[in-house]
Scaffold this motif. Structure first.
Motif, PDB file in Angstrom:
ATOM      1  N   ASP A  22     -10.123 170.084  29.166  1.00 47.52           N
ATOM      2  CA  ASP A  22     -10.786 168.791  29.301  1.00 47.52           C
ATOM      3  C   ASP A  22      -9.855 167.628  28.923  1.00 47.52           C
ATOM      4  N   ASP A  70     -15.517 171.652  21.249  1.00 49.80           N
ATOM      5  CA  ASP A  70     -15.911 172.233  22.539  1.00 49.80           C
ATOM      6  C   ASP A  70     -14.795 172.152  23.577  1.00 49.80           C
ATOM      7  N   ASN A  71     -13.694 171.507  23.241  1.00 51.48           N
ATOM      8  CA  ASN A  71     -12.566 171.455  24.166  1.00 51.48           C
ATOM      9  C   ASN A  71     -11.416 172.372  23.740  1.00 51.48           C
ATOM     10  N   GLY A 130     -20.886 170.677  28.754  1.00 47.19           N
ATOM     11  CA  GLY A 130     -20.157 169.496  29.229  1.00 47.19           C
ATOM     12  C   GLY A 130     -21.143 168.466  29.755  1.00 47.19           C
ATOM     13  N   VAL A 131     -20.716 167.212  29.696  1.00 51.52           N
ATOM     14  CA  VAL A 131     -21.602 166.154  30.195  1.00 51.52           C
ATOM     15  C   VAL A 131     -20.924 165.284  31.239  1.00 51.52           C
ATOM     16  N   GLU A 132     -19.597 165.392  31.359  1.00 50.57           N
ATOM     17  CA  GLU A 132     -18.897 164.399  32.177  1.00 50.57           C
ATOM     18  C   GLU A 132     -18.827 164.785  33.655  1.00 50.57           C
ATOM     19  N   ASN A 133     -18.400 166.040  33.914  1.00 46.63           N
ATOM     20  CA  ASN A 133     -18.102 166.454  35.281  1.00 46.63           C
ATOM     21  C   ASN A 133     -18.994 167.618  35.682  1.00 46.63           C
ATOM     22  N   LYS A 179     -25.894 162.365  23.470  1.00 45.34           N
ATOM     23  CA  LYS A 179     -25.318 162.691  22.162  1.00 45.34           C
ATOM     24  C   LYS A 179     -25.610 161.550  21.190  1.00 45.34           C
ATOM     25  N   ILE A 233      -9.268 175.229  39.176  1.00 45.43           N
ATOM     26  CA  ILE A 233      -8.481 175.262  37.938  1.00 45.43           C
ATOM     27  C   ILE A 233      -8.406 176.686  37.400  1.00 45.43           C
ATOM     28  N   SER A 282     -15.813 178.228  23.265  1.00 44.05           N
ATOM     29  CA  SER A 282     -15.741 176.997  22.459  1.00 44.05           C
ATOM     30  C   SER A 282     -16.545 177.211  21.190  1.00 44.05           C
ATOM     31  N   ILE A 306     -21.908 175.615  35.380  1.00 41.43           N
ATOM     32  CA  ILE A 306     -21.719 175.746  33.922  1.00 41.43           C
ATOM     33  C   ILE A 306     -22.538 174.669  33.230  1.00 41.43           C
ATOM     34  N   ASP A 357      -9.543 163.526  22.965  1.00 39.01           N
ATOM     35  CA  ASP A 357     -10.943 163.998  22.923  1.00 39.01           C
ATOM     36  C   ASP A 357     -10.978 165.478  22.520  1.00 39.01           C
ATOM     37  N   LEU A 381     -10.747 176.446  23.320  1.00 43.27           N
ATOM     38  CA  LEU A 381     -11.265 177.804  23.493  1.00 43.27           C
ATOM     39  C   LEU A 381     -10.522 178.707  22.518  1.00 43.27           C
ATOM     40  N   PRO A 439      -5.036 174.736  31.222  1.00 46.98           N
ATOM     41  CA  PRO A 439      -5.328 175.253  32.560  1.00 46.98           C
ATOM     42  C   PRO A 439      -4.817 174.354  33.676  1.00 46.98           C
ATOM     43  N   ILE A 469     -12.183 177.915  37.562  1.00 49.12           N
ATOM     44  CA  ILE A 469     -13.146 176.838  37.289  1.00 49.12           C
ATOM     45  C   ILE A 469     -13.003 175.830  38.431  1.00 49.12           C
TER      46      ILE A 469
HETATM   47  N1  LIG Z   1     -10.076 176.281  32.400  1.00 49.32           N
HETATM   48  C1  LIG Z   1     -11.193 176.760  31.882  1.00 49.32           C
HETATM   49  N2  LIG Z   1     -11.315 178.061  31.568  1.00 49.32           N
HETATM   50  C2  LIG Z   1     -12.459 178.573  31.072  1.00 49.32           C
HETATM   51  N3  LIG Z   1     -13.564 177.841  30.853  1.00 49.32           N
HETATM   52  C3  LIG Z   1     -13.514 176.526  31.122  1.00 49.32           C
HETATM   53  C4  LIG Z   1     -12.333 175.910  31.641  1.00 49.32           C
HETATM   54  N4  LIG Z   1     -12.594 174.596  31.843  1.00 49.32           N
HETATM   55  C5  LIG Z   1     -13.870 174.416  31.468  1.00 49.32           C
HETATM   56  N5  LIG Z   1     -14.437 175.568  31.041  1.00 49.32           N
HETATM   57  C6  LIG Z   1     -15.834 175.748  30.581  1.00 49.32           C
HETATM   58  O1  LIG Z   1     -16.617 174.704  31.121  1.00 49.32           O
HETATM   59  C7  LIG Z   1     -17.242 173.959  30.075  1.00 49.32           C
HETATM   60  C8  LIG Z   1     -17.282 172.485  30.437  1.00 49.32           C
HETATM   61  O2  LIG Z   1     -15.959 172.016  30.666  1.00 49.32           O
HETATM   62  P1  LIG Z   1     -15.479 170.570  30.207  1.00 49.32           P
HETATM   63  O3  LIG Z   1     -15.565 170.466  28.708  1.00 49.32           O
HETATM   64  O4  LIG Z   1     -14.154 170.321  30.831  1.00 49.32           O
HETATM   65  O5  LIG Z   1     -16.609 169.705  30.907  1.00 49.32           O
HETATM   66  P2  LIG Z   1     -16.914 168.174  30.807  1.00 49.32           P
HETATM   67  O6  LIG Z   1     -18.124 167.896  31.625  1.00 49.32           O
HETATM   68  O7  LIG Z   1     -15.669 167.400  31.163  1.00 49.32           O
HETATM   69  O8  LIG Z   1     -17.284 168.119  29.287  1.00 49.32           O
HETATM   70  P3  LIG Z   1     -17.266 167.051  28.079  1.00 49.32           P
HETATM   71  O9  LIG Z   1     -18.655 166.671  27.907  1.00 49.32           O
HETATM   72  O10 LIG Z   1     -16.735 167.883  26.925  1.00 49.32           O
HETATM   73  O11 LIG Z   1     -16.323 165.938  28.462  1.00 49.32           O
HETATM   74  C9  LIG Z   1     -16.417 174.260  28.843  1.00 49.32           C
HETATM   75  O12 LIG Z   1     -17.179 174.174  27.661  1.00 49.32           O
HETATM   76  C10 LIG Z   1     -15.967 175.689  29.094  1.00 49.32           C
HETATM   77  O13 LIG Z   1     -16.996 176.581  28.711  1.00 49.32           O
END
Ligand SMILES: Nc1ncnc2c1ncn2[C@@H]1O[C@H](COP(=O)(O)OP(=O)(O)OP(=O)(O)O)[C@@H](O)[C@H]1O
Ligand SMILES: N[C@@H](CCO)C(=O)O
Length: 321
Positions: free
Chosen positions: A211, A197-198, A33-36, A297, A102, A109, A30, A193, A200, A80, A49
């Motif tokens: 997130d 984008d967090n 997101g930038v963290e994980n 960002k 998950i 988003s 996917i 946070d 849906l 989730p 996920i």
């Molecule tokens: N449980 C879920 N169900 C559906 N889509 C999900 C779910 N968890 C994450 N996603 C999708 O994955 C993307 C990235 O998830 P997430 O925001 O948790 O990543 P992150 O790397 O932690 O991001 P951030 O930069 O916001 O901290 C989300 O924008 C969403 O599209």
């Protein structure tokens, strides 16, 4: 992009076999997101996920995040939970990283929320705060007010490469804020946070709050202030959309009416959110190579929001002139 860790099909098929969730059909990284690292995984039974936790999430904090998600899911909130394997374990190791499978939630988003969507999202945050009244987990806010001065010091004068005078201006604004920070207000488990984008959504309906990896115990109203600062501006932080901001607060008050004391403190809390995200983004800005695959960002997009929450202070700052 946010796929830092690659997982081979063989490894993933073995991993899924622990859960009894069907056979692997497909797995796609996917980009958001930038963290994980996140993959959308499809099996013969369902969609999931797969998250592999990277730099900012420590494995020791995962039990807190997962128990909070379980608590909220049990109360009917659209969050989730992590799937447990046949032995009842939700936290795993995969490709050398802590990892969870998950539940997939429907929805998309938002990039430009409308007031009607903000109303629904504000309500969802109010419902979440009601639902944690009997949650007894505790986690210190690893990005809370006590960490801002040390982070400012670590960023140092390099901040002035982002905008002239930024280091001294943040120090000044932070000193001002520390003097009036409403630390006496209620605390509870907060998301900390809840950016667009967090959340849906499908139309005006919230289908997922995701997130939770900054979730912690902190001022309840700070959570709403973070959300307000994140939702009510354009991407540059220059244009404030009062209709969206008001709708968020209106939605929230359906569950938690704000007292006069809380309304009076709100701008301080939102200014705190501006400083927190300016600093975390500035740190990443200064420490992420320009050619890295991750999009950096803009820290100033959060700094500029101070003009709305603290106009008199902002008018005195060189970096905002
Ligand atoms: N449980 C879920 N169900 C559906 N889509 C999900 C779910 N968890 C994450 N996603 C999708 O994955 C993307 C990235 O998830 P997430 O925001 O948790 O990543 P992150 O790397 O932690 O991001 P951030 O930069 O916001 O901290 C989300 O924008 C969403 O599209
Ligand atoms: N929501 C944060 C990223 C960390 O999750 C930001 O936009 O700066």
């Amino acid at each position: 992009m946010a796929v830092y860790t690659q997982v081979s099909a063989e490894l993933l098929a073995d991993f899924l076999a622990r859960f009894g969730v069907g056979e692997l059909v497909s797995a796609k990284g996917i980009a958001e997101g930038v963290e994980n690292s996140n993959y959308l995984v499809e099996t013969t039974q369902d969609r999931f996920i797969l998250t592999l936790y990277e730099k900012r999430v420590s494995a020791g904090d995962l039990p807190y995040f997962l128990s909070l998600l379980d608590h909220l899911a049990a109360k009917g909130l659209p969050v989730p939970p992590a799937i447990k394997d046949r032995n009842g374990n939700a936290i795993h190791e995969l490709a050398g990283r802590p990892a969870c499978l998950i539940r997939f939630l429907p929805g998309v988003s938002l990039s430009h929320p409308t007031p009607a969507q903000a109303l629904a999202a504000g309500k969802a945050m109010g419902a979440m705060h009601r639902a944690v009244a009997d949650f007894d987990g505790f986690r210190e806010n690893s990005m809370g007010i006590a960490t801002w001065q040390p982070l400012l010091d670590r960023c140092g004068d390099s901040l002035n490469q982002i905008a002239p005078g930024l280091h001294a201006d943040i120090a000044f604004a932070l000193g001002d804020l520390m003097a009036t920070w409403p630390a006496q207000l209620d605390t509870c488990a907060i998301h900390a946070d809840l950016f667009p984008d967090n959340v849906l959504m499908l139309g005006d309906r919230v289908t997922g709050l995701i997130d939770f990896y900054f979730a912690c115990t902190d001022l309840r109203l700070y959570d709403l202030a973070v959300m307000h600062a994140a939702w009510s501006f354009d991407a540059t932080g220059r244009d404030y959309d009062a209709a969206v901001g008001d709708a968020l607060i209106e939605g929230y008050t359906r569950h938690y009416p704000l007292s006069d004391e809380e309304r009076a403190a709100f701008d301080d809390l939102a200014a705190g959110a501006c400083i927190r995200f300016t600093l975390s983004r500035a740190w990443d800005w200064l420490n992420t190579p320009v050619d890295a695959l991750v999009t950096r960002k803009d820290p100033l997009a959060f700094w500029r929001r101070l003009r709305v929450y603290k106009p008199a202070l902002a008018a005195r700052l060189e970096s905002l002139s």
